[in-house]
Design a protein around this motif. Structure first.
Motif, PDB file in Angstrom:
ATOM      1  N   LEU A  41      43.122 -78.040 -36.685  1.00  0.00           N
ATOM      2  CA  LEU A  41      43.988 -78.248 -35.525  1.00  0.00           C
ATOM      3  C   LEU A  41      43.189 -78.429 -34.231  1.00  0.00           C
ATOM      4  CD1 LEU A  41      46.806 -75.690 -36.351  1.00  0.00           C
ATOM      5  CD2 LEU A  41      46.853 -78.174 -36.627  1.00  0.00           C
ATOM      6  N   GLY A  42      42.051 -77.765 -34.129  1.00  0.00           N
ATOM      7  CA  GLY A  42      41.198 -77.946 -32.957  1.00  0.00           C
ATOM      8  C   GLY A  42      40.701 -79.372 -32.839  1.00  0.00           C
ATOM      9  N   SER A  43      40.336 -79.959 -33.964  1.00  0.00           N
ATOM     10  CA  SER A  43      39.893 -81.356 -33.960  1.00  0.00           C
ATOM     11  C   SER A  43      41.018 -82.284 -33.536  1.00  0.00           C
ATOM     12  CB  SER A  43      39.379 -81.753 -35.345  1.00  0.00           C
ATOM     13  OG  SER A  43      38.246 -81.010 -35.677  1.00  0.00           O
ATOM     14  N   LEU A  44      42.205 -82.054 -34.078  1.00  0.00           N
ATOM     15  CA  LEU A  44      43.347 -82.885 -33.685  1.00  0.00           C
ATOM     16  C   LEU A  44      43.692 -82.698 -32.213  1.00  0.00           C
ATOM     17  CD1 LEU A  44      45.728 -82.561 -36.762  1.00  0.00           C
ATOM     18  CD2 LEU A  44      44.262 -84.483 -36.143  1.00  0.00           C
ATOM     19  N   CYS A  45      43.572 -81.470 -31.729  1.00  0.00           N
ATOM     20  CA  CYS A  45      43.851 -81.193 -30.325  1.00  0.00           C
ATOM     21  C   CYS A  45      42.884 -81.955 -29.414  1.00  0.00           C
ATOM     22  CB  CYS A  45      43.764 -79.697 -30.063  1.00  0.00           C
ATOM     23  SG  CYS A  45      44.061 -79.244 -28.347  1.00  0.00           S
ATOM     24  N   ARG A  49      43.906 -84.736 -26.688  1.00  0.00           N
ATOM     25  CA  ARG A  49      43.606 -84.502 -25.269  1.00  0.00           C
ATOM     26  C   ARG A  49      42.749 -85.617 -24.683  1.00  0.00           C
ATOM     27  NH1 ARG A  49      46.084 -81.130 -22.152  1.00  0.00           N
ATOM     28  NH2 ARG A  49      44.192 -80.520 -21.127  1.00  0.00           N
ATOM     29  N   THR A  50      41.902 -86.230 -25.511  1.00  0.00           N
ATOM     30  CA  THR A  50      41.039 -87.309 -25.029  1.00  0.00           C
ATOM     31  C   THR A  50      41.603 -88.681 -25.380  1.00  0.00           C
ATOM     32  OG1 THR A  50      39.693 -87.297 -27.033  1.00  0.00           O
ATOM     33  CG2 THR A  50      38.988 -85.855 -25.223  1.00  0.00           C
ATOM     34  N   LYS A  51      42.799 -88.704 -25.963  1.00  0.00           N
ATOM     35  CA  LYS A  51      43.456 -89.942 -26.371  1.00  0.00           C
ATOM     36  C   LYS A  51      42.575 -90.783 -27.289  1.00  0.00           C
ATOM     37  CE  LYS A  51      46.418 -90.233 -22.286  1.00  0.00           C
ATOM     38  NZ  LYS A  51      46.937 -88.968 -22.456  1.00  0.00           N
ATOM     39  N   GLY A  52      41.838 -90.119 -28.156  1.00  0.00           N
ATOM     40  CA  GLY A  52      41.005 -90.802 -29.141  1.00  0.00           C
ATOM     41  C   GLY A  52      39.663 -91.265 -28.629  1.00  0.00           C
ATOM     42  N   ALA A  53      39.372 -91.035 -27.343  1.00  0.00           N
ATOM     43  CA  ALA A  53      38.108 -91.500 -26.765  1.00  0.00           C
ATOM     44  C   ALA A  53      36.911 -90.684 -27.247  1.00  0.00           C
ATOM     45  CB  ALA A  53      38.178 -91.461 -25.241  1.00  0.00           C
ATOM     46  N   LEU A  54      37.127 -89.435 -27.578  1.00  0.00           N
ATOM     47  CA  LEU A  54      36.051 -88.569 -28.057  1.00  0.00           C
ATOM     48  C   LEU A  54      35.840 -88.860 -29.538  1.00  0.00           C
ATOM     49  CD1 LEU A  54      34.242 -86.365 -26.871  1.00  0.00           C
ATOM     50  CD2 LEU A  54      35.880 -84.693 -27.663  1.00  0.00           C
ATOM     51  N   GLY A  55      34.643 -89.218 -29.911  1.00  0.00           N
ATOM     52  CA  GLY A  55      34.348 -89.567 -31.295  1.00  0.00           C
ATOM     53  C   GLY A  55      34.487 -88.398 -32.245  1.00  0.00           C
ATOM     54  N   LEU A  56      34.618 -88.713 -33.507  1.00  0.00           N
ATOM     55  CA  LEU A  56      34.799 -87.692 -34.530  1.00  0.00           C
ATOM     56  C   LEU A  56      33.599 -86.750 -34.616  1.00  0.00           C
ATOM     57  CD1 LEU A  56      36.491 -86.532 -36.840  1.00  0.00           C
ATOM     58  CD2 LEU A  56      35.427 -88.196 -38.356  1.00  0.00           C
ATOM     59  N   ILE A  57      32.395 -87.276 -34.580  1.00  0.00           N
ATOM     60  CA  ILE A  57      31.187 -86.452 -34.708  1.00  0.00           C
ATOM     61  C   ILE A  57      31.076 -85.479 -33.533  1.00  0.00           C
ATOM     62  CG2 ILE A  57      28.669 -86.493 -34.847  1.00  0.00           C
ATOM     63  CD1 ILE A  57      30.108 -87.588 -37.339  1.00  0.00           C
ATOM     64  N   THR A  59      33.505 -84.432 -31.594  1.00  0.00           N
ATOM     65  CA  THR A  59      34.606 -83.478 -31.707  1.00  0.00           C
ATOM     66  C   THR A  59      34.290 -82.394 -32.722  1.00  0.00           C
ATOM     67  OG1 THR A  59      36.210 -85.175 -31.109  1.00  0.00           O
ATOM     68  CG2 THR A  59      37.051 -83.258 -32.275  1.00  0.00           C
ATOM     69  N   VAL A  60      33.743 -82.789 -33.859  1.00  0.00           N
ATOM     70  CA  VAL A  60      33.378 -81.834 -34.910  1.00  0.00           C
ATOM     71  C   VAL A  60      32.371 -80.824 -34.376  1.00  0.00           C
ATOM     72  CG1 VAL A  60      32.100 -81.664 -37.074  1.00  0.00           C
ATOM     73  CG2 VAL A  60      33.966 -83.294 -36.865  1.00  0.00           C
ATOM     74  N   LYS A  61      31.377 -81.291 -33.662  1.00  0.00           N
ATOM     75  CA  LYS A  61      30.369 -80.382 -33.107  1.00  0.00           C
ATOM     76  C   LYS A  61      30.996 -79.387 -32.134  1.00  0.00           C
ATOM     77  CE  LYS A  61      26.474 -83.533 -33.551  1.00  0.00           C
ATOM     78  NZ  LYS A  61      25.510 -84.383 -32.826  1.00  0.00           N
ATOM     79  N   ILE A  62      31.850 -79.889 -31.250  1.00  0.00           N
ATOM     80  CA  ILE A  62      32.497 -79.014 -30.270  1.00  0.00           C
ATOM     81  C   ILE A  62      33.353 -77.965 -30.955  1.00  0.00           C
ATOM     82  CG2 ILE A  62      34.241 -78.948 -28.437  1.00  0.00           C
ATOM     83  CD1 ILE A  62      33.166 -81.714 -27.542  1.00  0.00           C
ATOM     84  N   VAL A  63      34.133 -78.382 -31.938  1.00  0.00           N
ATOM     85  CA  VAL A  63      35.043 -77.454 -32.616  1.00  0.00           C
ATOM     86  C   VAL A  63      34.265 -76.425 -33.431  1.00  0.00           C
ATOM     87  CG1 VAL A  63      36.854 -77.295 -34.367  1.00  0.00           C
ATOM     88  CG2 VAL A  63      36.996 -79.034 -32.591  1.00  0.00           C
ATOM     89  N   GLY A 102      37.773 -76.558 -42.438  1.00  0.00           N
ATOM     90  CA  GLY A 102      38.708 -77.296 -41.591  1.00  0.00           C
ATOM     91  C   GLY A 102      38.115 -78.604 -41.115  1.00  0.00           C
ATOM     92  N   ILE A 103      36.835 -78.567 -40.761  1.00  0.00           N
ATOM     93  CA  ILE A 103      36.140 -79.778 -40.338  1.00  0.00           C
ATOM     94  C   ILE A 103      36.000 -80.743 -41.517  1.00  0.00           C
ATOM     95  CG2 ILE A 103      33.903 -80.654 -39.540  1.00  0.00           C
ATOM     96  CD1 ILE A 103      35.717 -79.307 -37.390  1.00  0.00           C
ATOM     97  N   GLY A 104      35.685 -80.196 -42.684  1.00  0.00           N
ATOM     98  CA  GLY A 104      35.610 -81.045 -43.877  1.00  0.00           C
ATOM     99  C   GLY A 104      36.943 -81.709 -44.168  1.00  0.00           C
ATOM    100  N   LEU A 105      38.011 -80.968 -43.984  1.00  0.00           N
ATOM    101  CA  LEU A 105      39.345 -81.509 -44.200  1.00  0.00           C
ATOM    102  C   LEU A 105      39.660 -82.614 -43.195  1.00  0.00           C
ATOM    103  CD1 LEU A 105      41.958 -81.303 -45.839  1.00  0.00           C
ATOM    104  CD2 LEU A 105      42.721 -79.546 -44.247  1.00  0.00           C
ATOM    105  N   ILE A 106      39.314 -82.401 -41.936  1.00  0.00           N
ATOM    106  CA  ILE A 106      39.580 -83.424 -40.917  1.00  0.00           C
ATOM    107  C   ILE A 106      38.727 -84.662 -41.173  1.00  0.00           C
ATOM    108  CG2 ILE A 106      37.960 -82.869 -39.037  1.00  0.00           C
ATOM    109  CD1 ILE A 106      41.606 -83.438 -38.431  1.00  0.00           C
ATOM    110  N   ARG A 107      37.503 -84.474 -41.610  1.00  0.00           N
ATOM    111  CA  ARG A 107      36.646 -85.628 -41.927  1.00  0.00           C
ATOM    112  C   ARG A 107      37.186 -86.381 -43.132  1.00  0.00           C
ATOM    113  NH1 ARG A 107      31.041 -85.689 -39.752  1.00  0.00           N
ATOM    114  NH2 ARG A 107      30.846 -87.216 -41.404  1.00  0.00           N
TER     115      ARG A 107
END
Length: 120
Positions: A41-45, A49-57, A59-63, A102-107
């Motif tokens: 959920l943190g990754s989706l949040c 919040r960034t409207k998709g501008a923040l890349g997946l990698i 985002t994963v690091k931040i979360v 959770g990160i593995g699931l989002i990836r």
């Protein structure tokens, strides 16, 4: 907030082990599931919040960093401000593993094999 309240609330007045159901390491399983939700959920949040501008990698690091730091802080708070809760290394480990799951699931959800896209 939900995880914080459950982590610091005292359950000593409740008898949670009534009945015939006794699950070994149930508290570690709960930690794992909560932090799996935190990672997913943190990754989706962050994505929303960034409207998709923040890349997946990124985002994963931040979360992951946020989840690990938050889990450690909660364990320190349990040790310092509660009287009947214990800080355990096993809880921190379950938190970290749950966050990575959770990160593995989002990836996996946003992988090339699946139709969902990270950026619209």
């Amino acid at each position: 907030m939900f995880i914080t309240m459950l982590s610091l609330f005292s359950f000593s007045s409740m008898d949670l082990n009534t009945g015939n159901l006794n699950i070994p390491y149930a508290d570690k399983i709960i930690h794992f599931v909560f932090y799996l939700g935190f990672g997913f959920l943190g990754s989706l949040c962050f994505r929303e919040r960034t409207k998709g501008a923040l890349g997946l990698i990124k985002t994963v690091k931040i979360v992951v960093i946020s989840a690990v730091a938050y889990g450690i802080i909660i364990e320190i708070l349990q040790y310092t401000i509660t009287t009947d809760r214990m800080a355990e290394f096993g809880d921190v480990l379950a938190n970290v593993l749950g966050a990575f799951a959770g990160i593995g699931l989002i990836r996996w959800v946003f992988s090339k094999k699946n139709p969902l896209k990270w950026k619209f």
